[in-house]
Design a protein around this motif. Sequence first.
Motif, PDB file in Angstrom:
ATOM      1  N   GLN A 124       9.995   6.190  -3.230  1.00  0.00           N
ATOM      2  CA  GLN A 124      10.109   5.474  -4.498  1.00  0.00           C
ATOM      3  C   GLN A 124      11.540   5.463  -5.032  1.00  0.00           C
ATOM      4  N   GLN A 125      12.466   6.100  -4.316  1.00  0.00           N
ATOM      5  CA  GLN A 125      13.842   6.177  -4.795  1.00  0.00           C
ATOM      6  C   GLN A 125      14.801   5.530  -3.791  1.00  0.00           C
ATOM      7  N   GLY A 184       0.781  -1.233   0.000  1.00  0.00           N
ATOM      8  CA  GLY A 184       0.000   0.000   0.000  1.00  0.00           C
ATOM      9  C   GLY A 184       0.809   1.277   0.000  1.00  0.00           C
ATOM     10  N   VAL A 185       2.013   1.235   0.589  1.00  0.00           N
ATOM     11  CA  VAL A 185       2.839   2.453   0.650  1.00  0.00           C
ATOM     12  C   VAL A 185       3.307   2.884  -0.733  1.00  0.00           C
ATOM     13  N   HIS A 186       3.222   1.998  -1.715  1.00  0.00           N
ATOM     14  CA  HIS A 186       3.687   2.316  -3.065  1.00  0.00           C
ATOM     15  C   HIS A 186       2.526   2.591  -4.026  1.00  0.00           C
ATOM     16  N   THR A 187       1.338   2.824  -3.484  1.00  0.00           N
ATOM     17  CA  THR A 187       0.181   3.071  -4.347  1.00  0.00           C
ATOM     18  C   THR A 187       0.002   4.550  -4.652  1.00  0.00           C
ATOM     19  N   LEU A 188      -0.572   4.802  -5.809  1.00  0.00           N
ATOM     20  CA  LEU A 188      -1.031   6.123  -6.213  1.00  0.00           C
ATOM     21  C   LEU A 188      -2.459   5.928  -6.700  1.00  0.00           C
ATOM     22  N   SER A 189      -3.428   6.461  -5.968  1.00  0.00           N
ATOM     23  CA  SER A 189      -4.834   6.245  -6.329  1.00  0.00           C
ATOM     24  C   SER A 189      -5.457   7.525  -6.865  1.00  0.00           C
ATOM     25  N   ILE A 190      -6.146   7.399  -7.996  1.00  0.00           N
ATOM     26  CA  ILE A 190      -6.739   8.549  -8.683  1.00  0.00           C
ATOM     27  C   ILE A 190      -8.175   8.215  -9.059  1.00  0.00           C
ATOM     28  N   PHE A 191      -9.091   9.107  -8.708  1.00  0.00           N
ATOM     29  CA  PHE A 191     -10.496   8.914  -9.063  1.00  0.00           C
ATOM     30  C   PHE A 191     -10.875   9.910 -10.143  1.00  0.00           C
ATOM     31  N   ILE A 192     -11.595   9.434 -11.160  1.00  0.00           N
ATOM     32  CA  ILE A 192     -12.024  10.275 -12.270  1.00  0.00           C
ATOM     33  C   ILE A 192     -13.519  10.566 -12.133  1.00  0.00           C
ATOM     34  N   LEU A 193     -13.857  11.849 -12.030  1.00  0.00           N
ATOM     35  CA  LEU A 193     -15.255  12.276 -11.934  1.00  0.00           C
ATOM     36  C   LEU A 193     -15.746  12.805 -13.279  1.00  0.00           C
TER      37      LEU A 193
END
Length: 221
Positions: free
Chosen positions: A202-203, A125-134
Amino acid sequence: MSNNETRGAQLRRGLLIILSSPSGAGKSTLSRRLLEWDPSLTFSVSATTRAPRPGEQDGEHYHFLSEEQFKRSVAEDGMLEHAHVFGNFYGSPRAPVERAINAGCDVLFDIDWQGAQQIVNSALGVHTLSIFILPPSIAELRRRLESRGQDSADTIAKRMQKSWDEISHWGSYDYVLVNDDLDKTFDDLKTIVTATRLRRLQQPSLMAHVRGLQSEFEETP
């Protein structure tokens, strides 16, 4: 660590990029553009217990598993997320995702809010990027669904009924984009991905680089 070892160290750890939206908001188009923009980005191939449809290839469209195989994988923590939908199981296998992000490659997930929460709460989970499209409006959402010409009126009505439940979970995502202009939304999406790739987490090679700088500083007269 020597300078050569530092240069050879992994420069970046991959992201688990989650895109979610109600049907018709543009998620599939944005996913396709993202994959075209960066060919190193891979799409997470889901596992399912349903039978293959004509033309579907195992490992390309889905990983086709028996119900016994699927349940065993879940019991052994082999799925990042899973759900039971219309009599079949669906899920995202953990192993290929771990291999990809450890090699510095991002993995794209086209999943709903429930699957997104399972991944965010997983060990990765620490490496997730979550994006919601409306969508810009409910009227526009309906227009887009109808303009596809792919679904019956009954199917569109069901998708519209489900859309509010999906939209109501927008607040659990890292970023939310209103897709009223596809090109602008895609530009914003690229900016978000590019910036998140630069997060310190991430690096993994940064620590070695800083230690190298410290050594140089201490050795400088």
